[in-house]
Design a protein around this motif. Sequence first.
Motif, PDB file in Angstrom:
ATOM      1  N   UNK A 182       0.965  -1.012   0.006  1.00  0.00           N
ATOM      2  CA  UNK A 182      -0.022  -0.104  -0.038  1.00  0.00           C
ATOM      3  C   UNK A 182       0.769   1.282  -0.083  1.00  0.00           C
ATOM      4  N   UNK A 183       2.222   1.022   0.107  1.00  0.00           N
ATOM      5  CA  UNK A 183       3.154   2.190   0.164  1.00  0.00           C
ATOM      6  C   UNK A 183       2.989   3.135   1.400  1.00  0.00           C
ATOM      7  N   UNK A 184       2.316   2.622   2.372  1.00  0.00           N
ATOM      8  CA  UNK A 184       2.322   3.458   3.679  1.00  0.00           C
ATOM      9  C   UNK A 184       3.308   2.698   4.715  1.00  0.00           C
ATOM     10  N   UNK A 185       3.700   1.486   4.298  1.00  0.00           N
ATOM     11  CA  UNK A 185       4.824   1.095   5.499  1.00  0.00           C
ATOM     12  C   UNK A 185       6.002   1.817   5.469  1.00  0.00           C
ATOM     13  N   UNK A 186       6.471   1.959   6.520  1.00  0.00           N
ATOM     14  CA  UNK A 186       7.498   2.804   7.132  1.00  0.00           C
ATOM     15  C   UNK A 186       8.845   2.203   7.015  1.00  0.00           C
ATOM     16  N   UNK A 187       9.996   3.007   6.008  1.00  0.00           N
ATOM     17  CA  UNK A 187      11.036   2.412   5.652  1.00  0.00           C
ATOM     18  C   UNK A 187      12.188   3.020   6.500  1.00  0.00           C
ATOM     19  N   UNK A 188      12.852   2.396   7.472  1.00  0.00           N
ATOM     20  CA  UNK A 188      13.901   3.054   8.207  1.00  0.00           C
ATOM     21  C   UNK A 188      15.237   2.638   7.424  1.00  0.00           C
ATOM     22  N   UNK A 189      16.104   3.448   7.312  1.00  0.00           N
ATOM     23  CA  UNK A 189      17.275   3.457   6.310  1.00  0.00           C
ATOM     24  C   UNK A 189      18.440   4.210   6.995  1.00  0.00           C
ATOM     25  N   UNK A 190      19.649   3.825   6.568  1.00  0.00           N
ATOM     26  CA  UNK A 190      20.714   4.488   6.998  1.00  0.00           C
ATOM     27  C   UNK A 190      21.848   4.504   5.603  1.00  0.00           C
ATOM     28  N   UNK A 191      22.538   5.736   5.491  1.00  0.00           N
ATOM     29  CA  UNK A 191      23.491   5.891   4.726  1.00  0.00           C
ATOM     30  C   UNK A 191      24.904   5.142   5.092  1.00  0.00           C
ATOM     31  N   UNK A 192      25.739   4.322   4.102  1.00  0.00           N
ATOM     32  CA  UNK A 192      26.514   3.800   4.659  1.00  0.00           C
ATOM     33  C   UNK A 192      27.866   4.308   5.279  1.00  0.00           C
ATOM     34  N   UNK A 193      27.775   5.603   4.795  1.00  0.00           N
ATOM     35  CA  UNK A 193      28.763   6.605   5.785  1.00  0.00           C
ATOM     36  C   UNK A 193      28.383   6.526   6.958  1.00  0.00           C
ATOM     37  N   UNK A 194      27.345   6.748   7.532  1.00  0.00           N
ATOM     38  CA  UNK A 194      26.851   6.806   8.722  1.00  0.00           C
ATOM     39  C   UNK A 194      26.901   5.349   9.456  1.00  0.00           C
ATOM     40  N   UNK A 195      26.951   4.391   8.915  1.00  0.00           N
ATOM     41  CA  UNK A 195      27.274   3.003   9.463  1.00  0.00           C
ATOM     42  C   UNK A 195      28.679   3.178  10.016  1.00  0.00           C
ATOM     43  N   UNK A 196      29.628   3.541   9.200  1.00  0.00           N
ATOM     44  CA  UNK A 196      31.063   3.826   9.795  1.00  0.00           C
ATOM     45  C   UNK A 196      31.001   5.003  10.740  1.00  0.00           C
ATOM     46  N   UNK A 197      30.434   6.070  10.687  1.00  0.00           N
ATOM     47  CA  UNK A 197      30.375   7.208  11.405  1.00  0.00           C
ATOM     48  C   UNK A 197      29.683   6.620  13.017  1.00  0.00           C
ATOM     49  N   UNK A 198      28.856   5.920  12.857  1.00  0.00           N
ATOM     50  CA  UNK A 198      28.306   5.684  14.099  1.00  0.00           C
ATOM     51  C   UNK A 198      28.991   4.574  14.727  1.00  0.00           C
ATOM     52  N   UNK A 199      29.544   3.567  14.134  1.00  0.00           N
ATOM     53  CA  UNK A 199      30.343   2.654  14.712  1.00  0.00           C
ATOM     54  C   UNK A 199      31.830   3.298  15.442  1.00  0.00           C
ATOM     55  N   UNK A 200      32.296   4.125  14.672  1.00  0.00           N
ATOM     56  CA  UNK A 200      33.320   4.978  15.236  1.00  0.00           C
ATOM     57  C   UNK A 200      32.880   5.710  16.620  1.00  0.00           C
ATOM     58  N   UNK A 201      31.623   6.074  16.605  1.00  0.00           N
ATOM     59  CA  UNK A 201      30.901   6.690  17.748  1.00  0.00           C
ATOM     60  C   UNK A 201      30.709   5.727  18.974  1.00  0.00           C
ATOM     61  N   UNK A 202      30.618   4.547  18.428  1.00  0.00           N
ATOM     62  CA  UNK A 202      30.240   3.811  19.578  1.00  0.00           C
ATOM     63  C   UNK A 202      31.498   2.989  20.033  1.00  0.00           C
ATOM     64  N   UNK A 203      32.378   2.915  19.262  1.00  0.00           N
ATOM     65  CA  UNK A 203      33.736   2.585  19.664  1.00  0.00           C
ATOM     66  C   UNK A 203      34.248   3.703  20.688  1.00  0.00           C
ATOM     67  N   UNK A 204      34.289   5.065  20.476  1.00  0.00           N
ATOM     68  CA  UNK A 204      34.819   5.956  21.380  1.00  0.00           C
ATOM     69  C   UNK A 204      34.170   6.274  22.535  1.00  0.00           C
ATOM     70  N   UNK A 205      32.747   5.901  22.732  1.00  0.00           N
ATOM     71  CA  UNK A 205      31.819   6.117  23.696  1.00  0.00           C
ATOM     72  C   UNK A 205      31.662   5.019  24.666  1.00  0.00           C
ATOM     73  N   UNK A 206      31.463   5.171  25.942  1.00  0.00           N
ATOM     74  CA  UNK A 206      31.100   3.923  26.697  1.00  0.00           C
ATOM     75  C   UNK A 206      29.722   3.719  26.632  1.00  0.00           C
ATOM     76  N   UNK A 207      29.276   3.200  25.496  1.00  0.00           N
ATOM     77  CA  UNK A 207      27.828   2.738  24.974  1.00  0.00           C
ATOM     78  C   UNK A 207      27.889   0.972  24.945  1.00  0.00           C
TER      79      UNK A 207
END
Length: 313
Positions: A182-207
Amino acid sequence: MSSIVIAGAGGFIGRHLVRAFEADGFTVRTIGRGRDADARWGSDLTSVLEGSEALINLAGRSVSCRYTKRTADEILRSRTETTKDLGASLAKCSNPPAVWLNSSTGTIYRDARDRPQDEVEGELGSGFSVAVARAWEQELYAAPTPIRKVALRTAITLGTGGGALSPLINLARIGFGGTQGDGDQIVSWIHIDDIYGAIRHLIDHDIAGPVNLASPHAVPNRELMAAVRTHFGSPLGLGDSARPRLGIPLGARMLGFGGRVIRTEPELVLKSRWVDPGVLRGTGYAFRFPDLDAALADIAAHTPRGLLPVQLG
């Protein structure tokens, strides 16, 4: 020089991470099944794990396939067994990495159209894909090693050279890039550069614990497909229900037929995945591509014309 260990580095995300870490001056060691891996599954893994800064486990059979008993077993075992092997090897290390980031999936949450699902108040769903994700994370947390552990609940990853976007680009380029379902289903997405950026963030922070890797701006399927048509193909596509004269919507029945053709499951596009990156936002991560239009514009600038190769499971 710091070293990073990436298990399952041969996939779309893994290849990107290897290039990005190396470009930033890290030494990258890999665990996989290929001859070029620094360690291979079934062998001693402690030698590559010792002294590294972080372990990132991406290993797992592609879910882009039809769910037969055989493929379903492979999907589950390829995730839980590799995670279990890594846990056993980490327990033997005298100088293990400080953090273990292990793949999971944003599809662990229920089909959600009413509100986004974050790591604290998100409600887990049911079905095969959710059962796999639960077992995967359980194996991570049960591993007999006291290091910091993060489950990466990753949304659909968009980038150049593969992944989930290439099949959508191909559909747009042959005129079938309309809405799905129906086209109304929500699609969560992420750019692959933010995969890398988020992983660097998680490595550097106590999460620790589950972390949703997703843009803060999820979109309905109809908006996603309209943007794909705009950036990669015909601006009008079969299935654009806003313009019925151009074709009928690609409903569940037609998607079922298409799934048999490309050997994948309609659930991958019909389920509403509304994943909110609560932990990343709350700990100050700044997304490079928070908005879909800018993300697709960046990818389009590096994507060749014509039909793209698609790796099927």
